[in-house]
Design an enzyme around this catalytic site. Structure first.
Site, PDB file in Angstrom:
ATOM      1  N   ARG A  21       0.930  -1.152   0.056  1.00  0.00           N
ATOM      2  CA  ARG A  21      -0.218  -0.049  -0.179  1.00  0.00           C
ATOM      3  C   ARG A  21       0.889   1.302   0.008  1.00  0.00           C
ATOM      4  O   ARG A  21       0.535   2.300  -0.711  1.00  0.00           O
ATOM      5  CB  ARG A  21      -0.955   0.135   1.333  1.00  0.00           C
ATOM      6  CG  ARG A  21      -1.798  -1.020   1.112  1.00  0.00           C
ATOM      7  CD  ARG A  21      -3.229  -0.739   1.943  1.00  0.00           C
ATOM      8  NE  ARG A  21      -4.177  -1.434   1.558  1.00  0.00           N
ATOM      9  CZ  ARG A  21      -4.688  -2.521   2.376  1.00  0.00           C
ATOM     10  NH1 ARG A  21      -3.864  -2.947   3.133  1.00  0.00           N
ATOM     11  NH2 ARG A  21      -5.638  -3.413   2.003  1.00  0.00           N
ATOM     12  N   CYS A  42      -5.723 -17.410  16.359  1.00  0.00           N
ATOM     13  CA  CYS A  42      -6.497 -17.451  17.639  1.00  0.00           C
ATOM     14  C   CYS A  42      -7.587 -18.310  17.540  1.00  0.00           C
ATOM     15  O   CYS A  42      -8.214 -18.671  18.648  1.00  0.00           O
ATOM     16  CB  CYS A  42      -6.681 -15.910  17.851  1.00  0.00           C
ATOM     17  SG  CYS A  42      -5.268 -14.804  17.838  1.00  0.00           S
ATOM     18  N   THR A 273      15.827  -3.392  14.045  1.00  0.00           N
ATOM     19  CA  THR A 273      17.094  -4.240  14.681  1.00  0.00           C
ATOM     20  C   THR A 273      18.405  -3.277  14.882  1.00  0.00           C
ATOM     21  O   THR A 273      18.335  -2.299  14.027  1.00  0.00           O
ATOM     22  CB  THR A 273      17.084  -5.435  14.265  1.00  0.00           C
ATOM     23  OG1 THR A 273      18.023  -5.253  12.995  1.00  0.00           O
ATOM     24  CG2 THR A 273      15.998  -6.348  13.948  1.00  0.00           C
ATOM     25  N   TYR A 279      14.161  -5.105  10.166  1.00  0.00           N
ATOM     26  CA  TYR A 279      13.275  -4.732  10.952  1.00  0.00           C
ATOM     27  C   TYR A 279      12.723  -6.044  11.470  1.00  0.00           C
ATOM     28  O   TYR A 279      12.797  -7.168  10.786  1.00  0.00           O
ATOM     29  CB  TYR A 279      12.096  -3.958  10.323  1.00  0.00           C
ATOM     30  CG  TYR A 279      12.441  -2.536   9.797  1.00  0.00           C
ATOM     31  CD1 TYR A 279      12.296  -1.412  10.679  1.00  0.00           C
ATOM     32  CD2 TYR A 279      13.389  -2.452   8.805  1.00  0.00           C
ATOM     33  CE1 TYR A 279      12.453  -0.138  10.140  1.00  0.00           C
ATOM     34  CE2 TYR A 279      14.010  -1.252   8.384  1.00  0.00           C
ATOM     35  CZ  TYR A 279      13.133  -0.026   8.879  1.00  0.00           C
ATOM     36  OH  TYR A 279      13.797   1.228   8.743  1.00  0.00           O
ATOM     37  N   TYR A 426     -25.551   4.668  26.979  1.00  0.00           N
ATOM     38  CA  TYR A 426     -26.411   3.794  28.064  1.00  0.00           C
ATOM     39  C   TYR A 426     -28.078   3.945  27.510  1.00  0.00           C
ATOM     40  O   TYR A 426     -28.422   4.879  27.139  1.00  0.00           O
ATOM     41  CB  TYR A 426     -26.527   4.674  29.540  1.00  0.00           C
ATOM     42  CG  TYR A 426     -27.829   4.453  30.225  1.00  0.00           C
ATOM     43  CD1 TYR A 426     -28.024   3.128  30.645  1.00  0.00           C
ATOM     44  CD2 TYR A 426     -28.403   5.421  30.686  1.00  0.00           C
ATOM     45  CE1 TYR A 426     -29.139   2.636  31.288  1.00  0.00           C
ATOM     46  CE2 TYR A 426     -29.681   5.182  31.325  1.00  0.00           C
ATOM     47  CZ  TYR A 426     -29.807   3.823  31.666  1.00  0.00           C
ATOM     48  OH  TYR A 426     -31.161   3.565  32.520  1.00  0.00           O
TER      49      TYR A 426
HETATM   50  P1  FAD Z   1       3.164 -15.863  13.916  1.00  0.00           P
HETATM   51  O1  FAD Z   1       1.935 -15.343  13.765  1.00  0.00           O
HETATM   52  O2  FAD Z   1       3.334 -17.228  14.761  1.00  0.00           O
HETATM   53  O3  FAD Z   1       3.992 -16.121  12.362  1.00  0.00           O
HETATM   54  C1  FAD Z   1       5.109 -16.623  12.439  1.00  0.00           C
HETATM   55  C2  FAD Z   1       5.343 -17.170  11.192  1.00  0.00           C
HETATM   56  O4  FAD Z   1       6.811 -17.269  10.631  1.00  0.00           O
HETATM   57  C3  FAD Z   1       4.829 -18.770  11.399  1.00  0.00           C
HETATM   58  O5  FAD Z   1       3.927 -19.564  10.480  1.00  0.00           O
HETATM   59  C4  FAD Z   1       6.219 -19.605  11.305  1.00  0.00           C
HETATM   60  O6  FAD Z   1       5.896 -20.906  10.641  1.00  0.00           O
HETATM   61  C5  FAD Z   1       7.083 -18.681  10.174  1.00  0.00           C
HETATM   62  N1  FAD Z   1       8.566 -18.677  10.516  1.00  0.00           N
HETATM   63  C6  FAD Z   1       9.377 -18.826  11.690  1.00  0.00           C
HETATM   64  N2  FAD Z   1      10.618 -18.866  11.207  1.00  0.00           N
HETATM   65  C7  FAD Z   1      10.657 -18.769   9.796  1.00  0.00           C
HETATM   66  C8  FAD Z   1      11.755 -19.072   9.009  1.00  0.00           C
HETATM   67  N3  FAD Z   1      12.912 -19.020   9.391  1.00  0.00           N
HETATM   68  N4  FAD Z   1      11.304 -18.847   7.633  1.00  0.00           N
HETATM   69  C9  FAD Z   1       9.957 -18.633   7.137  1.00  0.00           C
HETATM   70  N5  FAD Z   1       9.110 -18.665   7.835  1.00  0.00           N
HETATM   71  C10 FAD Z   1       9.259 -18.746   9.391  1.00  0.00           C
HETATM   72  N6  FAD Z   1      -3.295 -13.358  20.365  1.00  0.00           N
HETATM   73  C11 FAD Z   1      -4.155 -12.923  20.724  1.00  0.00           C
HETATM   74  O7  FAD Z   1      -3.924 -11.568  20.723  1.00  0.00           O
HETATM   75  N7  FAD Z   1      -5.689 -13.165  21.093  1.00  0.00           N
HETATM   76  C12 FAD Z   1      -5.831 -14.605  21.163  1.00  0.00           C
HETATM   77  O8  FAD Z   1      -6.681 -15.011  21.364  1.00  0.00           O
HETATM   78  C13 FAD Z   1      -4.625 -15.484  20.496  1.00  0.00           C
HETATM   79  N8  FAD Z   1      -4.789 -16.806  20.562  1.00  0.00           N
HETATM   80  C14 FAD Z   1      -4.314 -17.513  20.261  1.00  0.00           C
HETATM   81  C15 FAD Z   1      -4.452 -19.079  20.043  1.00  0.00           C
HETATM   82  C16 FAD Z   1      -3.339 -19.988  19.655  1.00  0.00           C
HETATM   83  C17 FAD Z   1      -3.556 -21.237  19.540  1.00  0.00           C
HETATM   84  C18 FAD Z   1      -2.218 -19.337  19.434  1.00  0.00           C
HETATM   85  C19 FAD Z   1      -0.959 -20.441  18.971  1.00  0.00           C
HETATM   86  C20 FAD Z   1      -1.496 -17.844  19.391  1.00  0.00           C
HETATM   87  C21 FAD Z   1      -2.931 -17.126  20.051  1.00  0.00           C
HETATM   88  N9  FAD Z   1      -2.334 -15.743  19.987  1.00  0.00           N
HETATM   89  C22 FAD Z   1      -3.632 -14.870  20.362  1.00  0.00           C
HETATM   90  C23 FAD Z   1      -1.037 -15.180  19.668  1.00  0.00           C
HETATM   91  C24 FAD Z   1      -0.995 -14.642  18.245  1.00  0.00           C
HETATM   92  O9  FAD Z   1      -1.408 -15.739  17.473  1.00  0.00           O
HETATM   93  C25 FAD Z   1       0.460 -14.168  18.199  1.00  0.00           C
HETATM   94  O10 FAD Z   1       0.758 -13.256  18.999  1.00  0.00           O
HETATM   95  C26 FAD Z   1       0.597 -13.672  16.609  1.00  0.00           C
HETATM   96  O11 FAD Z   1       0.357 -14.755  15.811  1.00  0.00           O
HETATM   97  C27 FAD Z   1       2.097 -13.314  16.406  1.00  0.00           C
HETATM   98  O12 FAD Z   1       2.483 -13.116  15.204  1.00  0.00           O
HETATM   99  P2  FAD Z   1       3.888 -13.387  14.525  1.00  0.00           P
HETATM  100  O13 FAD Z   1       3.737 -12.830  13.017  1.00  0.00           O
HETATM  101  O14 FAD Z   1       4.813 -12.831  15.487  1.00  0.00           O
HETATM  102  O15 FAD Z   1       4.366 -14.788  14.335  1.00  0.00           O
END
Ligand code: FAD
Length: 445
Positions: A21, A42, A273, A279, A426
């Protein structure tokens, strides 16, 4: 400009869409080591409980749609294994073809998330022990429940994910026992508010053992023995480990990028970073706690999405800062809703912040209108200035909106005196002329 993004879910997919975007011409490549991008982490526990019935509903975005809509080169089954900061390129392992190649970048965004902690306990490799992070984990657990029809499950860890899984297994007819090391469930709550959750779990016949830890698992033919430090031995047909997550900071560390003392990737307010072209966002980074300004790990979807957007904005030169994480979160525990924001008493004490507290128990809406039900609000606020430092709410109806009002007030650096004066919507079915948030303000000030 060529921008590479590592991780294709919350932070990574947000960064990719925002990058497009703010820069129509950039070449954007998104690497995801798994099979799916932008899935609903989630929502995963609710698929196990068959509350969410269709698999497709778990996929917010597919690689094809992301390509079509945003012109992003999405590469699934592609793991970034190395970052060469000198030559500005990454090494990628394509798991589908078992091939390694390199890709150069002008800017790199890391959003690799956090992985579930799997402690090296004896017997942890049992096929009956599961963790839940992604779609394959979810299908594995659901498939096990469908095929094996387990009667008893042990959930280790009474955090948000542990309790959501406990509830969803219960919905599938499984008798659940929760084991928690702390003296109460849901770590961000204080004991007094968690006691309300304990009471509710009892009414649902969910057994829980507090101040207890798993020491070993023993696989028998028909079940797994879960051995606790108290000497208890629980028999289970399946075990879910939900004892927290740790940041995936390995490739960053190996590349010489600075890591904070919490183990998360160190970033500045611009989500940059220690390497100016790299980043990092989401669960993998060490953030600033909004209340204390201290370093913390707070893995939540909202902050991850916002940080992804901020990183893309900053690469486009928009100079946007991330203002820290409050830890605002909410969870459904059977019939009740539990929500928190800011610091609890334990963290305030640890950080030497002086505070006062108040408790109020207000009706969710006007008492004379049918269905009003009490909610308990605990407010933590500055001793001298009344600044809102944290809140915890446990109730049935309208917990989410009260928490969102308080967390917004907190973000705006408002005080408990301001809560008194808020003019909130309310009519009898929704609230009272003095909303529970106003009452909390009156009591606190
Ligand atoms: P992620 O969304 O985990 O994405 C990271 C991705 O990077 C993964 O798919 C992984 O495979 C990929 N990856 C890692 N290393 C590499 C690499 N070297 N090369 C390529 N790909 C790579 N948060 C809330 O706020 N509310 C909720 O209700 C909630 N419920 C949740 C329920 C569950 C079961 C889980 C597991 C998490 C929940 N969370 C919730 C937390 C939320 O999902 C995470 O905080 C959020 O997804 C983090 O985003 P992220 O991009 O940092 O990591």
């Amino acid at each position: 400009m060529k921008v590479l993004i590592v991780g294709g879910v919350a932070g990574g997919a947000s960064a990719a869409a925002r990058m497009r975007r703010v820069n129509e011409d950039a070449e954007i490549i998104l690497f995801e080591k798994g099979e799916h991008i932008s899935f609903a982490n989630c929502g995963l526990p609710y698929y196990i409980g068959e509350v969410i019935k269709e698999k497709d509903k778990l996929l917010v975005q597919t690689p094809e749609k992301m390509k079509e809509r945003f012109r992003i080169d999405v590469r699934i089954n592609s793991e970034v294994t190395k970052i060469d900061t000198v030559n500005k390129r990454v090494e990628v392992l394509n798991h589908a073809e078992n091939k390694v190649y390199t890709e150069n970048y002008d800017k790199l965004i890391l959003s690799p998330g956090a992985e579930p902690i799997r402690p090296g306990l004896p017997g942890i490799d049992s096929k009956r022990i599961f963790t839940l992070r992604n779609i394959p984990d979810t299908f594995r657990i659901k498939d096990y429940v469908d095929r094996m029809n387990p009667k008893r499950a042990v959930v280790v860890g009474a955090g948000f994910i542990g309790l959501e899984v406990a509830e969803n297994l219960h919905l599938r007819g499984v008798k659940v026992t929760v084991v928690e090391l702390a003296d109460h469930v849901i770590g961000p709550l204080d004991y007094d508010m968690a006691a309300l959750v304990h009471q509710h779990l009892k009414t649902k016949h969910v057994e829980f053992y507090l101040k207890d830890a798993v020491e070993a698992f023993e696989d028998e033919d028909a079940w797994v023995n879960v051995k606790l430090s108290s000497g208890r031995n629980l028999k289970a047909d399946m075990v879910i480990m939900g004892i927290g997550v740790k940041p995936e900071s390995k490739i960053a560390k190996e590349a010489g990028i600075a890591i904070g003392k919490t183990g998360g990737i160190l970033v500045n307010e611009y989500m940059q970073t220690s390497n100016e072209d790299i980043y990092a966002v989401g669960d993998a980074v060490e953030i600033r706690d909004f209340v204390s300004g201290k370093e913390a790990l707070i893995p939540l979807a909202g902050p991850a999405n916002k940080q992804g957007r901020i990183a893309a904005n900053n690469i486009a030169g928009l100079n946007e800062k991330f203002g820290g994480t409050q830890g605002t979160s909410i969870v459904k525990v059977f019939d009740i809703t539990v929500a928190v924001t800011g610091n609890n008493e334990r963290i305030l004490k640890r950080n030497g912040i002086e505070y006062e507290k108040s408790y109020t128990h207000s009706a969710s809406h006007a008492g004379y209108y049918p269905g009003a039900i009490p909610m308990s609000i605990k407010l933590l606020f500055g001793k001298k200035d009344g600044r809102i430092l944290g809140a915890q709410i446990v109730g049935y109806e309208g917990v989410d909106k009260r928490m969102d009002v308080i967390s917004t007030a907190m973000r705006a650096n408002m005080t408990v005196y301001d809560l008194e004066t808020l003019e909130l919507s309310y009519a009898p079915p929704y609230s009272s002329a003095k909303d529970p948030v106003n009452i909390a303000g009156f009591t606190a000030s």
